[in-house]
Design a protein around this motif. Structure first.
Motif, short mmCIF file in Angstrom:
data_model
loop_
_atom_site.label_atom_id
_atom_site.label_comp_id
_atom_site.label_asym_id
_atom_site.label_seq_id
_atom_site.Cartn_x
_atom_site.Cartn_y
_atom_site.Cartn_z
N LEU A 44 0.83 -1.21 0.00
CA LEU A 44 0.00 0.00 0.00
C LEU A 44 0.86 1.26 0.00
N ALA A 45 1.90 1.26 0.81
CA ALA A 45 2.80 2.42 0.85
C ALA A 45 3.53 2.60 -0.48
N PHE A 46 3.94 1.48 -1.10
CA PHE A 46 4.60 1.55 -2.41
C PHE A 46 3.69 2.19 -3.45
N PHE A 47 2.46 1.72 -3.53
CA PHE A 47 1.55 2.26 -4.55
C PHE A 47 1.15 3.70 -4.27
N ALA A 48 0.95 4.04 -3.00
CA ALA A 48 0.59 5.43 -2.67
C ALA A 48 1.74 6.38 -2.97
N ALA A 49 2.96 6.00 -2.59
CA ALA A 49 4.12 6.86 -2.85
C ALA A 49 4.40 6.97 -4.33
N THR A 50 4.23 5.88 -5.06
CA THR A 50 4.44 5.93 -6.51
C THR A 50 3.41 6.83 -7.18
N PHE A 51 2.16 6.76 -6.74
CA PHE A 51 1.12 7.62 -7.30
C PHE A 51 1.44 9.10 -7.06
N VAL A 52 1.82 9.42 -5.84
CA VAL A 52 2.15 10.82 -5.53
C VAL A 52 3.37 11.27 -6.32
N ALA A 53 4.36 10.40 -6.48
CA ALA A 53 5.55 10.75 -7.26
C ALA A 53 5.21 10.94 -8.73
N ILE A 54 4.35 10.13 -9.30
CA ILE A 54 3.97 10.29 -10.70
C ILE A 54 3.23 11.61 -10.91
N ILE A 55 2.32 11.94 -9.99
CA ILE A 55 1.60 13.21 -10.11
C ILE A 55 2.56 14.39 -9.97
N THR A 56 3.53 14.27 -9.06
CA THR A 56 4.52 15.34 -8.89
C THR A 56 5.38 15.50 -10.13
N ILE A 57 5.85 14.39 -10.70
CA ILE A 57 6.66 14.46 -11.92
C ILE A 57 5.84 14.99 -13.08
N LEU A 58 4.59 14.59 -13.18
CA LEU A 58 3.70 15.11 -14.22
C LEU A 58 3.55 16.62 -14.10
N THR A 59 3.37 17.10 -12.88
CA THR A 59 3.24 18.55 -12.67
C THR A 59 4.53 19.28 -13.01
N LEU A 60 5.66 18.74 -12.56
CA LEU A 60 6.94 19.39 -12.86
C LEU A 60 7.24 19.38 -14.36
N ASN A 61 6.94 18.29 -15.05
CA ASN A 61 7.18 18.23 -16.49
C ASN A 61 6.26 19.16 -17.26
N SER A 62 5.04 19.35 -16.78
CA SER A 62 4.10 20.19 -17.53
C SER A 62 4.30 21.67 -17.26
N THR A 63 4.98 22.03 -16.16
CA THR A 63 5.19 23.44 -15.87
C THR A 63 6.45 23.99 -16.50
N GLY A 64 7.16 23.18 -17.26
CA GLY A 64 8.30 23.68 -17.99
C GLY A 64 9.64 23.45 -17.35
N HIS A 65 9.68 22.74 -16.26
CA HIS A 65 10.97 22.39 -15.69
C HIS A 65 11.64 21.36 -16.57
N ARG A 66 12.85 21.00 -16.23
CA ARG A 66 13.53 19.98 -17.05
C ARG A 66 12.72 18.69 -17.03
N GLN A 67 12.84 17.91 -18.06
CA GLN A 67 12.06 16.68 -18.18
C GLN A 67 12.63 15.61 -17.25
N ILE A 68 11.78 15.09 -16.39
CA ILE A 68 12.17 14.06 -15.44
C ILE A 68 11.58 12.74 -15.90
N ASP A 69 12.37 11.68 -15.84
CA ASP A 69 11.92 10.36 -16.26
C ASP A 69 10.93 9.81 -15.24
N TYR A 70 9.86 9.21 -15.73
CA TYR A 70 8.83 8.66 -14.84
C TYR A 70 9.31 7.41 -14.10
#
Length: 105
Positions: A44-70
């Protein structure tokens, strides 16, 4: 006429200090249930942390920061959080099980 159990006084909620966690009797679990709950907590902790990290990377990639690998969301966020939560849960539940076994003898 209503069934008499409907008019029963409300019971007190079971708390963590009394051996219950969100109503689950943690103190009374056997070794297999403790093992199962420990691994489930890690997953449960793995999936929750991965979900939050994917949303964070999605937000950072869409706001114009450097492209981070998912893939970083799995390898650098989800896996360490899941392993740490699993180890903590297994050690806590194992400690409760060992304590219960030593008190019986």
């Amino acid at each position: 006429m209503a069934h008499p159990t409907y008019n029963a006084p409300p019971s007190t909620p079971r708390t963590f200090g009394a051996g219950y966690l969100f109503g689950v009797p943690v103190k009374d679990m056997g070794w297999f249930a403790s093992l199962l709950m420990g691994f489930a907590t890690g997953f449960l902790a793995f999936f929750a942390a991965t979900f939050v990290a994917i949303i964070t990377i999605l937000t950072l990639n869409s706001t114009g920061h450097r492209q981070i690998d998912y893939a970083y969301s799995y390898s650098r966020v989800g896996l360490p959080v899941g392993v740490l939560a699993g180890i903590l849960a297994l050690s806590y539940l194992g400690m409760l099980w060992i304590r219960r076994q030593t008190r019986r003898t």
